[in-house]
Design a protein around this motif. Structure first.
Motif, PDB file in Angstrom:
ATOM      1  N   VAL A 491       0.990  -1.439  -0.145  1.00 47.93           N
ATOM      2  CA  VAL A 491       0.108   0.186  -0.335  1.00 47.93           C
ATOM      3  C   VAL A 491       1.007   1.188  -0.069  1.00 47.93           C
ATOM      4  N   ILE A 492       0.717   1.933  -1.033  1.00 55.15           N
ATOM      5  CA  ILE A 492       1.383   3.183  -0.833  1.00 55.15           C
ATOM      6  C   ILE A 492       0.279   5.189  -0.872  1.00 55.15           C
ATOM      7  N   THR A 493       1.118   5.659   0.173  1.00 57.59           N
ATOM      8  CA  THR A 493       0.200   5.991   1.256  1.00 57.59           C
ATOM      9  C   THR A 493       0.820   7.485   1.314  1.00 57.59           C
ATOM     10  N   PHE A 494       0.697   8.918   1.133  1.00 58.18           N
ATOM     11  CA  PHE A 494       1.031  10.229   1.818  1.00 58.18           C
ATOM     12  C   PHE A 494       0.494  10.621   3.101  1.00 58.18           C
ATOM     13  N   GLY A 495       1.482  11.751   3.503  1.00 60.69           N
ATOM     14  CA  GLY A 495       0.426  13.141   4.786  1.00 60.69           C
ATOM     15  C   GLY A 495      -0.429  12.089   5.552  1.00 60.69           C
ATOM     16  N   SER A 496      -1.461  12.979   5.762  1.00 57.04           N
ATOM     17  CA  SER A 496      -2.098  12.279   6.987  1.00 57.04           C
ATOM     18  C   SER A 496      -3.021  10.994   6.965  1.00 57.04           C
ATOM     19  N   ALA A 497      -3.174  10.579   5.807  1.00 56.97           N
ATOM     20  CA  ALA A 497      -3.463   8.920   5.204  1.00 56.97           C
ATOM     21  C   ALA A 497      -2.659   7.909   5.901  1.00 56.97           C
ATOM     22  N   THR A 498      -2.105   8.708   6.652  1.00 55.39           N
ATOM     23  CA  THR A 498      -0.533   7.285   7.190  1.00 55.39           C
ATOM     24  C   THR A 498      -1.418   6.777   8.249  1.00 55.39           C
ATOM     25  N   GLY A 499      -1.952   7.578   9.248  1.00 55.65           N
ATOM     26  CA  GLY A 499      -2.072   6.955  10.538  1.00 55.65           C
ATOM     27  C   GLY A 499      -3.476   5.804  10.763  1.00 55.65           C
ATOM     28  N   PRO A 500      -4.185   5.835  10.091  1.00 58.69           N
ATOM     29  CA  PRO A 500      -5.424   5.358   9.811  1.00 58.69           C
ATOM     30  C   PRO A 500      -4.549   3.914   8.452  1.00 58.69           C
ATOM     31  N   VAL A 543      -3.204   2.166  -3.986  1.00 59.60           N
ATOM     32  CA  VAL A 543      -2.716   3.283  -3.283  1.00 59.60           C
ATOM     33  C   VAL A 543      -3.739   3.887  -2.445  1.00 59.60           C
ATOM     34  N   VAL A 544      -3.805   5.025  -1.474  1.00 56.95           N
ATOM     35  CA  VAL A 544      -4.798   5.111  -0.809  1.00 56.95           C
ATOM     36  C   VAL A 544      -4.555   7.039  -0.013  1.00 56.95           C
ATOM     37  N   GLU A 545      -5.925   7.460  -0.407  1.00 56.04           N
ATOM     38  CA  GLU A 545      -5.220   8.653  -0.192  1.00 56.04           C
ATOM     39  C   GLU A 545      -6.817   9.684  -0.351  1.00 56.04           C
ATOM     40  N   GLY A 549      -9.647  12.241  -6.835  1.00 56.66           N
ATOM     41  CA  GLY A 549      -9.744  11.674  -8.438  1.00 56.66           C
ATOM     42  C   GLY A 549      -8.583  10.840  -7.937  1.00 56.66           C
ATOM     43  N   ALA A 550      -7.941  10.229  -6.488  1.00 56.52           N
ATOM     44  CA  ALA A 550      -7.511   9.562  -7.111  1.00 56.52           C
ATOM     45  C   ALA A 550      -5.862  10.636  -8.395  1.00 56.52           C
ATOM     46  N   GLN A 551      -5.442  11.415  -7.112  1.00 54.14           N
ATOM     47  CA  GLN A 551      -4.351  12.109  -7.896  1.00 54.14           C
ATOM     48  C   GLN A 551      -3.106  12.015  -7.491  1.00 54.14           C
ATOM     49  N   LEU A 552      -2.888  10.922  -6.602  1.00 55.38           N
ATOM     50  CA  LEU A 552      -1.892  10.200  -6.068  1.00 55.38           C
ATOM     51  C   LEU A 552      -1.260   8.990  -7.455  1.00 55.38           C
ATOM     52  N   LEU A 553      -2.714   8.288  -7.204  1.00 52.25           N
ATOM     53  CA  LEU A 553      -2.149   7.149  -7.986  1.00 52.25           C
ATOM     54  C   LEU A 553      -2.533   8.023  -9.642  1.00 52.25           C
ATOM     55  N   ARG A 554      -2.833   8.453 -10.217  1.00 53.95           N
ATOM     56  CA  ARG A 554      -2.401   9.245 -12.015  1.00 53.95           C
ATOM     57  C   ARG A 554      -0.854  10.139 -11.444  1.00 53.95           C
ATOM     58  N   TYR A 555      -0.246  10.023 -10.348  1.00 53.00           N
ATOM     59  CA  TYR A 555       0.869  10.807 -10.853  1.00 53.00           C
ATOM     60  C   TYR A 555       1.674   9.883 -10.365  1.00 53.00           C
ATOM     61  N   LEU A 556       1.483   8.585  -9.501  1.00 53.79           N
ATOM     62  CA  LEU A 556       2.594   7.691  -9.356  1.00 53.79           C
ATOM     63  C   LEU A 556       2.786   6.796 -10.943  1.00 53.79           C
ATOM     64  N   ARG A 557       1.023   6.879 -11.837  1.00 54.74           N
ATOM     65  CA  ARG A 557       1.521   6.016 -13.087  1.00 54.74           C
ATOM     66  C   ARG A 557       1.698   6.593 -13.817  1.00 54.74           C
ATOM     67  N   GLY A 558       1.869   8.478 -13.871  1.00 52.53           N
ATOM     68  CA  GLY A 558       2.308   8.247 -14.974  1.00 52.53           C
ATOM     69  C   GLY A 558       3.820   9.091 -14.739  1.00 52.53           C
ATOM     70  N   MET A 559       4.513   8.646 -13.564  1.00 52.43           N
ATOM     71  CA  MET A 559       6.259   8.631 -13.013  1.00 52.43           C
ATOM     72  C   MET A 559       7.091   7.516 -12.934  1.00 52.43           C
ATOM     73  N   LEU A 560       5.632   6.617 -12.600  1.00 53.83           N
ATOM     74  CA  LEU A 560       6.717   5.203 -12.097  1.00 53.83           C
ATOM     75  C   LEU A 560       5.961   3.719 -13.110  1.00 53.83           C
TER      76      LEU A 560
END
Length: 600
Positions: A491-500, A543-545, A549-560
C-alpha cells in the motif's frame, strides 16, 4: 517464504519496527453550538489525559461558517500513540443539540455507544438514535446554574474525564494550568468538574481509556501547525510573510512570538501574492523565508513560486490543505492539492514537494524542507492538511537534528563569477546582495550563466537542464519515504492518510494478511530507483488517499512503472479515512490474492 524473517530484514533496512495494532482506547465526541466551550473542554481533556500518562488525539470539526456555528472536539485516548480516529465513538456528549446532527457522518455510533445531552435543549436527533446508542438526558444547564460562576463545559469535562477513567487530580491540574481568571471562578469550575464526575458515576460501569503508560515526562501536546512552525525554525527560517487563511492561520499565530525569540520577524501581508513575493525578496537577501497558506492562497502564489524557480531563490510554502475547489470547505480536511503542487506551475518548473506523515513528523519534514530549499536553491512546498494542522496530539518528543549546512554562497570579488553557472551538481554559488565584486541581476526572464536575459535556445536548454538536474541528482538518503512490513502486496500513501492506513495494515496482519507499507515523504522529485527498491518482490499495489480524483495514483502511474494493475482507495473529505474500512478493503484485496496463491 518465512514472513517473520523477511519482516525482520525489512525492519532492519528501514529502521522502522514492525508494530502490533495500536490499542483501540476510547473515543469521545464533545459537541455543541458556537460559544459553548466544546473545544476548551476537549483541549483540557487531552491535557488531563497527558497528565495521567495516556496518549491521545483531538480532531477539531466545525460547520461551514469558519467562525461561530456548531463545533465538535473528537478525541481518541489510549495507552499507545494515536495517529487516527477510530471507526466509532464510545460517547457523544452534547452540551446542546443545536445543529449537532450535521456531524452525524463524522461521529459514527453503534449500540454500545452512549449519548449524553442536556434534558432542556431538545430531543436527541433521530439520526443519532438510529445507531442504537443509549441516550441519557441530564439537566446540564441547571447543574451549572446551581454553581454560581461555573461553566457548563466544565461539567462536560468532568463527565468525559470520568468516562475515560482519568483521575480527578489530573483533570483538576489541567483546569488549574494557565488559569488567568479570578480565583473564585476557578473554585466554582472545579466544583462543576466534580459535579460532572459525580453525575458520570451514576451511569454505571464506565469503560475507561486503558491503563496509562509509564514515563510521560518527554511527551508533547502539539498541533501539526505548531509542529511545522517549530520545524521551520529549526531549519533556519527567520522571516515569515503570510496572509491569514483557514486552516493555516494557527501556524502563523504560533510563529509570530516564536520568531521574535530567535531574532526573526513575521509580517502580515495584504494578500497571498504579496506574501510570496516578500519571502522571495527576503530569501534573495540571504534570510531563509517561509509562508503558510491553504489551497486558494497557493493558487494565487503560482507566479511567484515560478519566479523562485527561475531565479533559483530558496523559499518554503506550507500548504495546509482543505476541501476544494475554490472556497470549498475551509474547516475540513482533504488531500486534493497534490496535483497542483507537483504539476501546477507555468512552464517546466521543477520544485520540491514534501508531505509530513503525522503531527509529530511535521517537525522533521518541515525542517528538512527548509534545508533542501536552501541547499538546492529551489522552492519547497510542504503539504500538510487540516486534519494534521488543526488537530492536537499527545506525542513522544520528536527526535530533532542540527540544522543543515545552508546555502552555497560566493566569496567577495570571486573572478569570473557567474550566478547561474552550469555546474555538475546543478547548484551554483549565490551572491548575497551587497557582496562586493559579484553583482548580478535576478528576475523571471530566462538568462545566460552570467544572469544576462536571453531568448536563445541554447541558454534556455542549459538552464532547464541545470534546474532539473540539481533536484534529480541530489542524494535524499532514506528520508524520502518510510517503508514498513513485508508481503507481496504493498500500500502506498502519503500525509495524514498514513495514520489510518498504518493501523489498518496492523489489523490486517493480526488476521494473517501481510502487506508492505510505503509512505511517501518526498513527492517531488520522485525517486524511481528508490521506489523500485521499496517495491522489490511486490506483485500488486494499492494507493490510498483522501481526494476525489485519485491524484496520487494518477501521478505515480504517470511517473513510474507500478507492478500489476494498481488498485485505488480514494475518497474526498470531509469524512476522515477510518482504519476499519481500510482494513476490510486491504484484507479483501490482498487476502484474496494470498488465497489464490495458496490454492495454486
Amino acid at each position: 517464504m518465512d514472513t517473520s524473517q523477511n519482516t525482520e530484514k525489512r525492519d532492519r533496512m528501514t529502521g522502522v519496527a514492525h508494530q502490533p495494532p495500536p490499542a483501540r482506547g476510547l473515543s469521545i465526541a464533545i459537541a455543541g453550538s458556537g460559544g459553548s466551550g466544546v473545544m476548551t473542554a476537549g483541549t483540557l481533556l487531552l491535557e488531563a489525559a497527558a497528565q495521567a500518562g495516556l496518549y491521545g488525539l483531538m480532531v477539531r470539526t466545525s460547520g461551514p461558517q469558519i467562525r461561530g456555528g456548531e463545533a465538535a472536539a473528537l478525541l481518541r485516548l489510549a495507552p499507545s500513540p494515536q495517529e487516527s480516529l477510530d471507526d466509532r465513538f464510545d460517547l457523544l456528549l452534547a452540551i446542546d443539540w443545536q445543529n449537532v446532527y450535521r456531524f452525524a457522518d463524522e461521529i459514527p455510533l453503534d449500540a454500545a455507544s452512549l449519548l449524553i445531552g442536556d434534558v432542556d435543549s431538545g430531543d436527541v436527533p433521530e439520526v443519532f438514535l438510529r445507531s442504537g446508542a443509549r441516550p441519557v438526558q441530564l439537566p446540564l444547564k441547571k447543574m451549572a446554574k446551581a454553581i454560581p460562576g461555573s461553566w457548563i463545559n466544565m461539567l462536560a469535562l468532568g463527565l468525559a474525564g470520568a468516562f475515560a477513567g482519568i483521575p480527578a487530580a489530573a483533570l483538576e491540574a489541567a483546569v488549574q494550568k494557565g488559569w488567568k481568571r479570578p480565583r473564585e471562578t476557578l473554585e466554582a469550575n472545579l466544583q462543576a468538574l466534580g459535579a460532572g464526575m459525580a453525575a458520570a458515576a451514576g451511569l454505571g460501569n464506565l469503560p475507561g481509556a486503558g491503563a496509562a503508560a509509564a514515563g510521560n515526562a518527554r511527551r508533547w501536546i502539539v498541533s501539526g501547525n505548531e509542529a511545522a512552525g517549530y520545524g521551520a525554525l529549526r531549519g533556519g527560517v527567520r522571516f515569515v510573510a503570510a496572509y491569514p487563511i483557514t486552516p493555516a492561520t494557527e501556524m502563523l499565530e504560533w510563529m509570530a512570538p516564536a520568531l521574535a525569540k530567535v531574532g526573526g520577524t513575521l509580517l502580515q501581508a495584504e494578500d497571498e501574492l504579496a506574501s510570496v513575493n516578500m519571502i522571495i525578496g527576503a530569501s534573495f537577501s540571504g534570510v531563509p523565508s517561509l509562508t503558510a497558506t491553504a489551497g486558494p492562497g497557493l493558487a494565487l502564489m503560482t507566479e511567484g513560486i515560478g519566479l523562485a524557480v527561475a531565479a533559483e531563490v530558496p523559499i518554503v510554502v506550507v500548504d495546509v490543505m482543505r476541501g476544494g475547489p475554490s472556497t470549498g470547505i475551509p474547516a475540513k480536511s482533504e488531500q486534493s492539492d497534490l496535483s497542483f503542487a507537483v504539476s501546477g506551475l507555468h512552464g517546466d518548473a521543477p520544485r520540491l514537494v514534501l508531505a509530513p506523515s503525522s503531527i509529530s513528523d511535521c517537525v522533521a519534514t518541515t525542517q528538512w524542507a527548509v534545508e533542501l530549499a536552501e541547499a538546492l536553491q529551489a522552492p519547497a512546498l510542504v503539504l500538510s492538511d487540516q486534519f494534521m494542522g488543526q488537530s492536537r496530539a499527545i506525542v513522544d518528543r520528536p527526535v530533532t537534528r542540527a540544522a543543515g549546512a545552508g546555502r552555497l554562497t560566493v566569496e567577495p570579488f570571486t573572478p569570473d563569477y557567474k550566478r547561474y553557472r552550469d555546474t555538475p551538481s546543478g547548484v551554483s554559488p549565490m551572491a548575497i546582495p551587497g557582496t562586493p565584486g559579484v553583482v548580478y541581476t535576478a528576475d523571471g526572464l530566462e538568462h545566460t550563466e552570467g544572469a544576462i536575459p536571453s531568448s536563445q535556445a541554447r541558454d534556455h536548454r542549459t538552464q532547464l537542464d541545470k534546474r532539473a538536474r540539481k533536484l534529480m541528482q541530489h542524494d535524499y538518503g532514506n528520508r524520502w519515504a518510510d517503508v514498513e512490513g513485508d508481503g507481496t502486496a504493498a500500500v502506498i500513501t502519503f500525509g495524514s492518510a498514513t495514520g489510518p492506513v498504518r493501523e489498518a495494515i496492523a489489523r490486517a496482519a493480526a488476521q494473517g494478511v501481510e502487506v508492505r507499507l510505503v509512505v511517501l515523504r518526498l513527492l517531488a522529485p520522485l525517486q524511481p530507483e528508490a521506489v523500485a527498491t521499496a517495491l522489490a518482490g511486490i506483485e500488486r499495489v494499492m494507493v490510498v488517499e483522501q481526494n476525489h480524483g485519485a491524484q496520487l495514483l494518477r501521478y505515480l502511474r504517470g511517473m513510474l512503472d507500478l507492478p500489476g494493475r494498481p488498485a485505488s482507495f480514494h475518497r474526498p473529505g470531509p469524512l476522515p479515512l477510518r482504519p476499519g474500512e481500510l482494513c476490510a478493503a486491504i484484507v479483501d484485496w490482498a487476502g484474496a490474492h494470498v488465497a489464490q496463491e495458496e490454492f495454486a
